[in-house]
Design a protein around this motif. Structure first.
Motif, PDB file in Angstrom:
ATOM      1  N   LEU A  45      -9.813   1.347 -86.940  1.00 57.29           N
ATOM      2  CA  LEU A  45     -10.097  -0.062 -87.188  1.00 57.29           C
ATOM      3  C   LEU A  45      -9.117  -0.639 -88.199  1.00 57.29           C
ATOM      4  O   LEU A  45      -8.605  -1.742 -88.012  1.00 57.29           O
ATOM      5  CB  LEU A  45     -11.545  -0.210 -87.674  1.00 57.29           C
ATOM      6  N   GLN A  46      -8.848   0.127 -89.257  1.00 51.45           N
ATOM      7  CA  GLN A  46      -7.899  -0.335 -90.273  1.00 51.45           C
ATOM      8  C   GLN A  46      -6.515  -0.505 -89.673  1.00 51.45           C
ATOM      9  O   GLN A  46      -5.815  -1.480 -89.974  1.00 51.45           O
ATOM     10  CB  GLN A  46      -7.844   0.656 -91.442  1.00 51.45           C
ATOM     11  N   LYS A  47      -6.127   0.409 -88.788  1.00 50.76           N
ATOM     12  CA  LYS A  47      -4.816   0.327 -88.131  1.00 50.76           C
ATOM     13  C   LYS A  47      -4.756  -0.906 -87.241  1.00 50.76           C
ATOM     14  O   LYS A  47      -3.757  -1.611 -87.211  1.00 50.76           O
ATOM     15  CB  LYS A  47      -4.570   1.586 -87.299  1.00 50.76           C
TER      16      LYS A  47
ATOM     17  N   VAL B  79     -20.152  14.101 -87.934  1.00 51.96           N
ATOM     18  CA  VAL B  79     -20.445  12.669 -87.935  1.00 51.96           C
ATOM     19  C   VAL B  79     -19.548  11.961 -88.956  1.00 51.96           C
ATOM     20  O   VAL B  79     -18.969  10.912 -88.666  1.00 51.96           O
ATOM     21  CB  VAL B  79     -21.946  12.415 -88.239  1.00 51.96           C
ATOM     22  N   ASP B  80     -19.441  12.535 -90.144  1.00 58.70           N
ATOM     23  CA  ASP B  80     -18.608  11.948 -91.186  1.00 58.70           C
ATOM     24  C   ASP B  80     -17.159  11.837 -90.722  1.00 58.70           C
ATOM     25  O   ASP B  80     -16.509  10.806 -90.919  1.00 58.70           O
ATOM     26  CB  ASP B  80     -18.704  12.795 -92.463  1.00 58.70           C
ATOM     27  N   SER B  81     -16.648  12.885 -90.087  1.00 58.72           N
ATOM     28  CA  SER B  81     -15.271  12.859 -89.583  1.00 58.72           C
ATOM     29  C   SER B  81     -15.100  11.786 -88.519  1.00 58.72           C
ATOM     30  O   SER B  81     -14.082  11.087 -88.494  1.00 58.72           O
ATOM     31  CB  SER B  81     -14.896  14.223 -89.010  1.00 58.72           C
ATOM     32  N   GLY B  82     -16.091  11.668 -87.664  1.00 60.80           N
ATOM     33  CA  GLY B  82     -16.026  10.640 -86.618  1.00 60.80           C
ATOM     34  C   GLY B  82     -16.008   9.239 -87.195  1.00 60.80           C
ATOM     35  O   GLY B  82     -15.249   8.369 -86.745  1.00 60.80           O
ATOM     36  N   VAL B  83     -16.833   9.006 -88.205  1.00 58.00           N
ATOM     37  CA  VAL B  83     -16.873   7.693 -88.848  1.00 58.00           C
ATOM     38  C   VAL B  83     -15.533   7.405 -89.526  1.00 58.00           C
ATOM     39  O   VAL B  83     -14.991   6.295 -89.406  1.00 58.00           O
ATOM     40  CB  VAL B  83     -18.049   7.615 -89.860  1.00 58.00           C
ATOM     41  N   LYS B  84     -14.986   8.391 -90.233  1.00 56.93           N
ATOM     42  CA  LYS B  84     -13.698   8.193 -90.900  1.00 56.93           C
ATOM     43  C   LYS B  84     -12.592   7.915 -89.883  1.00 56.93           C
ATOM     44  O   LYS B  84     -11.724   7.070 -90.111  1.00 56.93           O
ATOM     45  CB  LYS B  84     -13.350   9.407 -91.746  1.00 56.93           C
TER      46      LYS B  84
END
Length: 181
Positions: free
Chosen positions: A176-178, A165-170
């Protein structure tokens, strides 16, 4: 062989009467016998502890293998069932289903019974899962995401699952940042 048995019996306190004459004749041997008794008892206890620990480890590993096999079997059964449900919702065979097609599953009592028998979650929660799985907002969910999402509801929360989950969020944050930049 008899001397080893005598020492073992002595270590257990059963043969003191055999050693008493030696201890009376040579009193300086008393500390040796005490040291032997302490070391021998400790060694025997260590061996017994090691055997028990090894057996506990073996049983735990065996149970983990059996649990993993059961989980894999359950996943396979769930995948077969979900593929049937997905195929009934994806009538055009496009490999994805829309939100309306997903909600149509809940109009069939037969499909609802099959789905609830497989994932053991309240219908309201299962109805909301489409929005959770449609991460790109396209209004469509593919078969792999559909299976993984429903399988996730049944899995216990583990460190591995939280890391995923953490990897997916990151990953989503980076995308999004890109897009923002």
């Amino acid at each position: 062989a008899d001397s080893m048995f005598t020492l073992f019996a002595f270590m257990n306190g059963h043969e003191w009467h055999m050693v008493r004459p030696l201890l009376d004749l040579l009193p300086w041997t008393k500390p040796l016998f005490v040291a032997f008794t302490i070391c021998g008892s400790w060694a025997l206890l260590s061996v017994m502890t090691g055997v028990v620990s090894d057996h506990i480890q073996y049983v735990r590993e065996q149970q983990q293998r059996e649990d993993e096999e059961a989980r894999e079997e359950r996943r396979e059964q769930l995948t077969v069932l979900l593929s049937q449900i997905f195929a009934s919702a994806d009538t055009e065979g496009r490999g994805y289903m829309s939100r309306d097609a997903f909600m149509d599953i809940f109009n069939s009592q037969y499909q609802v019974r099959r789905l609830m028998g497989a994932i053991h979650q309240p219908v309201a929660d299962v109805k909301r899962i489409f929005d959770w799985l449609d991460v790109d907002g396209s209004g469509r969910v593919g078969f792999a995401d559909f299976c993984e999402g429903l399988d996730c509801l049944e899995e216990p929360v583990t460190g591995q699952r939280l890391l995923k989950v953490d990897s997916g969020v990151k990953l989503q944050c980076r995308r999004l940042q890109k897009d923002i930049d």
